[in-house]
Scaffold this motif. Sequence first.
Motif: not given
Length: 204
Positions: A129-132, A140-143, A154-158, A177-178
């Motif tokens: 997420v940081e790189g992209l 935890m907040k973004l996913r 873009v779907m952020p996930t773990f 779920e993501d």
Amino acid sequence: MDALRSRAQSCTKCPHLASTRKSVVVGVGDPAARLMFVGEAPGAEEDRRGEPFVGAAGELLTKILGAMNLSRDQVFIANVLKCRPDTPGQPTGNRKPTPEEMATCLPWLEEQIRIVQPEVLVALGATAVEGLLGKTVGIMKLRGHWQTYQGVPVMPTFHPAFVLRSETPAVKRQVWEDMLAVMERLSLPISERQRGFFLPRAVG
Ligand code: URA
């Protein structure tokens, strides 16, 4: 993608990584895929084999794809960093890429995204997420919350390595779920059985 691959093979923009790597781990899959996964950086196994996500975390990613009725060659898989982060003085172990390494390597990923033109991107873990996206808000907040990279959802996930470490059904369900949201976005068929994966079973 083949032309990019051969150019990337001789990249020495990070001399410390170029001198310690066994391979430049460019990416794998369909260069015209509708769905593209972005991870952090190659680990030891990926460096050895020259392919992203082939170690333990990679096996889990392959299983997740299987649960989505997809195979590795139907999607495209790449990392923010194409070389394994070095760990001087340590025979084993991984480290997170530095912001400088990510910024230096990012043009390769950007070019890959321009080639693949995916309809959906999945960012695996906080570093992806940081790189992209340049966001350092916690995963935890973004996913589970759609983001955008140059117009592409873009779907952020773990990260699968985190899922392996935590091994809790709740975390597995969150990742699932993501992936359901991704499948919906791509209008992929979803069975009732798939909808129920990793849900706690009713007792009694
Ligand atoms: N973890 C990643 O982020 N990428 C890989 O290729 C392997 C493990």
